[in-house]
Design a protein around this motif. Structure first.
Motif, mmCIF file in Angstrom:
data_model
loop_
_atom_site.group_PDB
_atom_site.id
_atom_site.type_symbol
_atom_site.label_atom_id
_atom_site.label_comp_id
_atom_site.label_asym_id
_atom_site.label_seq_id
_atom_site.Cartn_x
_atom_site.Cartn_y
_atom_site.Cartn_z
ATOM 1 N N HIS A 201 0.840 -1.201 0.000
ATOM 2 C CA HIS A 201 0.000 0.000 0.000
ATOM 3 C C HIS A 201 0.872 1.247 0.000
ATOM 4 O O HIS A 201 0.606 2.207 -0.747
ATOM 5 N N GLN A 202 1.946 1.254 0.793
ATOM 6 C CA GLN A 202 2.803 2.436 0.868
ATOM 7 C C GLN A 202 3.535 2.672 -0.447
ATOM 8 O O GLN A 202 3.754 3.823 -0.849
ATOM 9 N N ASP A 203 3.938 1.597 -1.137
ATOM 10 C CA ASP A 203 4.556 1.759 -2.464
ATOM 11 C C ASP A 203 3.629 2.539 -3.387
ATOM 12 O O ASP A 203 4.060 3.450 -4.104
ATOM 13 N N LEU A 204 2.354 2.183 -3.375
ATOM 14 C CA LEU A 204 1.397 2.809 -4.277
ATOM 15 C C LEU A 204 1.063 4.232 -3.828
ATOM 16 O O LEU A 204 0.809 5.102 -4.664
ATOM 17 N N VAL A 205 1.067 4.472 -2.514
ATOM 18 C CA VAL A 205 0.919 5.847 -2.027
ATOM 19 C C VAL A 205 2.075 6.697 -2.542
ATOM 20 O O VAL A 205 1.896 7.821 -3.024
ATOM 21 N N ASN A 206 3.285 6.143 -2.459
ATOM 22 C CA ASN A 206 4.465 6.863 -2.949
ATOM 23 C C ASN A 206 4.389 7.088 -4.451
ATOM 24 O O ASN A 206 4.811 8.141 -4.955
#
Length: 352
Positions: A201-206
């Motif tokens: 999820h954090q990869d995609l937020v980034n």
């Protein structure tokens, strides 16, 4: 003027810029010439959006902070260490700058001066005030720099080389007009992200940062996704929901409404979350508020495709899938040695 003296000037500029951020701008009494420039620079930052509607305070402050971090002595020395400019005979290098994001042409400006040459700058009408202010500050730090910096509103004249940035159409004009001079001519490029479905999820937020920073106007902004067959876009849409407030900015919203209407009238199939549309398309350059996507079956075949299309691509964002790719969220944080179009500007200037 020695290179070490120029380095000191840009370090001073970095310290000046470090005072300004979106959260707060705090005057540091140790910074040179603050009494003349601090308040005036805050005024200019807040006027920037009236000069260019895309230059919101958030985006201008982000660009300023990026340069404040870059213009540190260790960074400058590391960047310059592979080159020897001691034998440089100063030439006049004309710069034709873009204006799509704040201070987008400053790297070329810095490169010419730090390499021992003189700069003749033609700014874009979309970004003509910020770089002139920084040049004025530099000259206040060391008046000798006045002999190295010239701005012109007319056509370039009396120059020895050119670095020009523009569209594919203007690039053809540049190539013809400057055919008798050493040149770096930059054309349209776009950045892409390669997804596997294993991203957190954090990869995609980034990744959302790579898409939405500067409203997607920069060549380092991701404008296309490569995804595996049967990719589930729901985690992507869930992650980028953090950037939903972009739709409240009128210029972005107008582009979203217009481009979505054009796509729908053409009966294109869209994925849509009410502030970003996704369209399956083989092109790299998507319009503002839209991202293109393309399916791939085998990663090796995709690598070959990207290698064949290298002249159209600025950055590739992945999670350890493609060699020399950039991590999610980092496209708008280039180092001094991350050259546009992978063309070594300092090497070009060293050979003049």
């Amino acid at each position: 003027m020695l290179q070490i003296d120029k380095i000191k000037c840009f370090v001073e500029l970095g310290q000046f810029l470090s005072q300004f951020s979106l959260e707060s701008s705090t005057k540091n009494d140790k910074v040179l010439n603050n009494e003349l420039y601090f308040e005036n620079f805050i005024d200019l930052i807040h006027l920037s959006q009236s000069h260019n509607g895309w230059f919101t305070p958030e985006n201008v402050y982000f660009a300023i902070q990026s340069w404040a971090k870059a213009l540190q002595e260790d960074n400058l020395n590391y960047w310059l260490s592979p080159y020897n400019f001691s034998e440089t005979k100063p030439k006049t290098v004309g710069l034709i700058l873009a204006g799509n994001i704040p201070l987008v042409g400053f790297h070329d400006f810095l490169s010419v001066i730090i390499s021992g040459h003189k700069v003749l700058v033609k700014t874009s009408s979309n970004d003509q005030y910020l770089i002139k202010f920084l040049a004025k500050y530099l000259i206040s730090v060391n008046p000798e720099l006045k002999n190295f910096i010239t701005f012109t509103d007319g056509k370039l004249e009396n120059f020895d080389a050119v670095i020009a940035t523009g569209s594919n159409n203007t690039a053809r004009y540049f190539e013809y007009y400057f055919k008798d001079k050493p040149t770096i001519i930059r054309k349209n490029r776009n950045s892409v992200a390669v997804l596997t479905g294993d991203e957190t999820h954090q990869d995609l937020v980034n990744l959302g940062e790579d898409i939405f920073k500067y409203f997607g106007l920069g060549c380092r902004n991701v404008s296309k996704l490569f995804v595996p067959k049967n990719y589930d876009f729901q985690p992507f849409f869930k992650a980028i929901y953090e950037y939903r407030d972009v739709i409240y900015y009128e210029k972005y919203s107008n582009n979203y409404d217009y481009n979505k209407a054009v796509f729908l009238m053409s009966n294109f199939k869209l994925l849509d979350n009410e502030f970003l549309t996704l369209k399956e398309d083989t092109s790299y350059a998507s319009p503002i508020s839209s991202i293109f996507y393309e399916y791939y079956e085998k990663i090796e075949e995709l690598k070959n495709q990207l290698e064949n299309d290298v002249d159209q691509i600025q950055c590739i964002v992945t999670k350890d899938v493609i060699k020399n790719s950039i991590p999610f969220g980092k496209t708008q944080q280039p180092e001094l040695w991350d050259y546009a179009d992978n063309v070594d500007t300092l090497l070009f200037l060293n050979k003049l």
